[in-house]
Design a protein around this motif. Sequence first.
Motif, PDB file in Angstrom:
ATOM      1  N   ASP A 115       0.876  -1.169   0.000  1.00  0.00           N
ATOM      2  CA  ASP A 115       0.000   0.000   0.000  1.00  0.00           C
ATOM      3  C   ASP A 115       0.914   1.219   0.000  1.00  0.00           C
ATOM      4  OD1 ASP A 115      -1.670   2.147   0.532  1.00  0.00           O
ATOM      5  OD2 ASP A 115      -2.924   1.023   1.934  1.00  0.00           O
ATOM      6  N   PRO A 116       1.041   1.917  -1.134  1.00  0.00           N
ATOM      7  CA  PRO A 116       1.969   3.052  -1.216  1.00  0.00           C
ATOM      8  C   PRO A 116       1.652   4.177  -0.233  1.00  0.00           C
ATOM      9  CG  PRO A 116       1.207   2.430  -3.408  1.00  0.00           C
ATOM     10  CD  PRO A 116       0.396   1.663  -2.420  1.00  0.00           C
ATOM     11  N   VAL A 117       0.398   4.277   0.192  1.00  0.00           N
ATOM     12  CA  VAL A 117       0.025   5.322   1.153  1.00  0.00           C
ATOM     13  C   VAL A 117       0.437   4.918   2.561  1.00  0.00           C
ATOM     14  CG1 VAL A 117      -1.929   6.570   2.159  1.00  0.00           C
ATOM     15  CG2 VAL A 117      -1.871   6.123  -0.299  1.00  0.00           C
ATOM     16  N   ARG A 118       0.196   3.683   2.926  1.00  0.00           N
ATOM     17  CA  ARG A 118       0.521   3.212   4.283  1.00  0.00           C
ATOM     18  C   ARG A 118       1.987   2.814   4.440  1.00  0.00           C
ATOM     19  NH1 ARG A 118      -3.971   1.386   7.571  1.00  0.00           N
ATOM     20  NH2 ARG A 118      -5.865   2.114   6.573  1.00  0.00           N
ATOM     21  N   ASP A 119       2.653   2.501   3.346  1.00  0.00           N
ATOM     22  CA  ASP A 119       4.068   2.131   3.386  1.00  0.00           C
ATOM     23  C   ASP A 119       4.845   2.979   2.374  1.00  0.00           C
ATOM     24  OD1 ASP A 119       6.535   0.927   3.695  1.00  0.00           O
ATOM     25  OD2 ASP A 119       5.923  -1.010   2.844  1.00  0.00           O
ATOM     26  N   PRO A 120       4.950   4.303   2.634  1.00  0.00           N
ATOM     27  CA  PRO A 120       5.625   5.162   1.660  1.00  0.00           C
ATOM     28  C   PRO A 120       7.114   4.828   1.499  1.00  0.00           C
ATOM     29  CG  PRO A 120       5.091   6.389   3.648  1.00  0.00           C
ATOM     30  CD  PRO A 120       4.458   5.035   3.785  1.00  0.00           C
ATOM     31  N   GLU A 121       7.735   4.355   2.565  1.00  0.00           N
ATOM     32  CA  GLU A 121       9.163   4.003   2.482  1.00  0.00           C
ATOM     33  C   GLU A 121       9.364   2.811   1.546  1.00  0.00           C
ATOM     34  OE1 GLU A 121      13.032   4.423   2.754  1.00  0.00           O
ATOM     35  OE2 GLU A 121      11.611   5.799   3.693  1.00  0.00           O
ATOM     36  N   GLY A 122       8.531   1.779   1.687  1.00  0.00           N
ATOM     37  CA  GLY A 122       8.614   0.625   0.798  1.00  0.00           C
ATOM     38  C   GLY A 122       8.338   1.015  -0.646  1.00  0.00           C
ATOM     39  N   ALA A 123       7.380   1.924  -0.850  1.00  0.00           N
ATOM     40  CA  ALA A 123       7.058   2.394  -2.208  1.00  0.00           C
ATOM     41  C   ALA A 123       8.220   3.177  -2.798  1.00  0.00           C
ATOM     42  CB  ALA A 123       5.792   3.240  -2.177  1.00  0.00           C
ATOM     43  N   ARG A 124       8.842   4.048  -1.988  1.00  0.00           N
ATOM     44  CA  ARG A 124       9.990   4.830  -2.475  1.00  0.00           C
ATOM     45  C   ARG A 124      11.150   3.923  -2.847  1.00  0.00           C
ATOM     46  NH1 ARG A 124       8.366   8.795   1.134  1.00  0.00           N
ATOM     47  NH2 ARG A 124       9.508   7.896   2.850  1.00  0.00           N
ATOM     48  N   GLU A 125      11.418   2.930  -2.015  1.00  0.00           N
ATOM     49  CA  GLU A 125      12.524   2.005  -2.274  1.00  0.00           C
ATOM     50  C   GLU A 125      12.285   1.232  -3.573  1.00  0.00           C
ATOM     51  OE1 GLU A 125      14.269  -1.797  -2.535  1.00  0.00           O
ATOM     52  OE2 GLU A 125      12.289  -1.675  -1.613  1.00  0.00           O
ATOM     53  N   LEU A 126      11.068   0.752  -3.764  1.00  0.00           N
ATOM     54  CA  LEU A 126      10.724   0.012  -4.977  1.00  0.00           C
ATOM     55  C   LEU A 126      10.764   0.922  -6.202  1.00  0.00           C
ATOM     56  CD1 LEU A 126       9.899  -2.942  -5.489  1.00  0.00           C
ATOM     57  CD2 LEU A 126       7.528  -2.187  -5.425  1.00  0.00           C
ATOM     58  N   ALA A 127      10.266   2.146  -6.052  1.00  0.00           N
ATOM     59  CA  ALA A 127      10.263   3.108  -7.163  1.00  0.00           C
ATOM     60  C   ALA A 127      11.687   3.464  -7.583  1.00  0.00           C
ATOM     61  CB  ALA A 127       9.487   4.359  -6.766  1.00  0.00           C
ATOM     62  N   LYS A 128      12.554   3.640  -6.593  1.00  0.00           N
ATOM     63  CA  LYS A 128      13.938   4.004  -6.886  1.00  0.00           C
ATOM     64  C   LYS A 128      14.688   2.846  -7.564  1.00  0.00           C
ATOM     65  CE  LYS A 128      18.123   5.658  -4.642  1.00  0.00           C
ATOM     66  NZ  LYS A 128      18.767   5.963  -3.364  1.00  0.00           N
ATOM     67  N   ARG A 129      14.486   1.644  -7.048  1.00  0.00           N
ATOM     68  CA  ARG A 129      15.204   0.490  -7.579  1.00  0.00           C
ATOM     69  C   ARG A 129      14.781   0.152  -9.014  1.00  0.00           C
ATOM     70  NH1 ARG A 129      14.275  -4.808  -4.599  1.00  0.00           N
ATOM     71  NH2 ARG A 129      15.004  -3.573  -2.857  1.00  0.00           N
ATOM     72  N   HIS A 130      13.497   0.325  -9.333  1.00  0.00           N
ATOM     73  CA  HIS A 130      13.000  -0.106 -10.644  1.00  0.00           C
ATOM     74  C   HIS A 130      12.549   1.055 -11.536  1.00  0.00           C
ATOM     75  CE1 HIS A 130      13.340  -4.285  -9.557  1.00  0.00           C
ATOM     76  NE2 HIS A 130      12.734  -4.020  -8.421  1.00  0.00           N
ATOM     77  N   HIS A 131      12.826   2.263 -11.110  1.00  0.00           N
ATOM     78  CA  HIS A 131      12.507   3.460 -11.898  1.00  0.00           C
ATOM     79  C   HIS A 131      11.031   3.505 -12.307  1.00  0.00           C
ATOM     80  CE1 HIS A 131      16.800   4.010 -11.985  1.00  0.00           C
ATOM     81  NE2 HIS A 131      16.938   2.805 -12.521  1.00  0.00           N
TER      82      HIS A 131
END
Length: 194
Positions: A115-131
């Motif tokens: 859940d990108p809203v409830r887990d913004p850190e996990g979303a940022r990490e995934l977004a950064k790693r896979h562009h």
Amino acid sequence: PGPLAAASTPGPAAARRSSTGTAGHWHGLVQLLLAVVAFFMANMLSCQRFAIHDVTRGHVSTLSATTRQVTDALDGPTRIVVAFVKDSALKEKTWRLAQAYADARPGLIRARLLDPVRDPEGARELAKRHHVEFKNNTVLVIKGKRVEIIPDTTMEIVRKGPDGVPRAVGFAGENAITTALLRLLEPTPPVVYL
């Protein structure tokens, strides 16, 4: 002794009724105990030997034969990330589907609910790693460094009703994810620089 004394003394028939009542009481308790034991034994056996039956409309949790062939062709670790917000209408269906893919190839396909809203850190990490960028509900299919992005709008079949209002009439999640897996199975297309 008078007539009242004879009536108050129990005879052999009354003694038989009394002993039968006690035996019937024990018989009932034994039956109840056996029923409880049978219930717990059946429960234990069902925990050890179970089968999953997909009774959902449209068999959302059962993969088609074609999808099974695609998952069998996978040769490396693959992740399916269901990045949906909590109150999304398609979240549960899509998550169950991702789990069905993971169950098809345990250890090779992993499913993750994010859940990108409830887990913004996990979303940022995934977004950064896979562009990638999380603008809407999205499914990411990741194999190695390659990523296929599936927006939630492509996972639902929508038709206009008689009143002209678009309505969801089906779930196309399996088609979308299997198509993404097929693209990831193809060799990386060569890049031509001009």
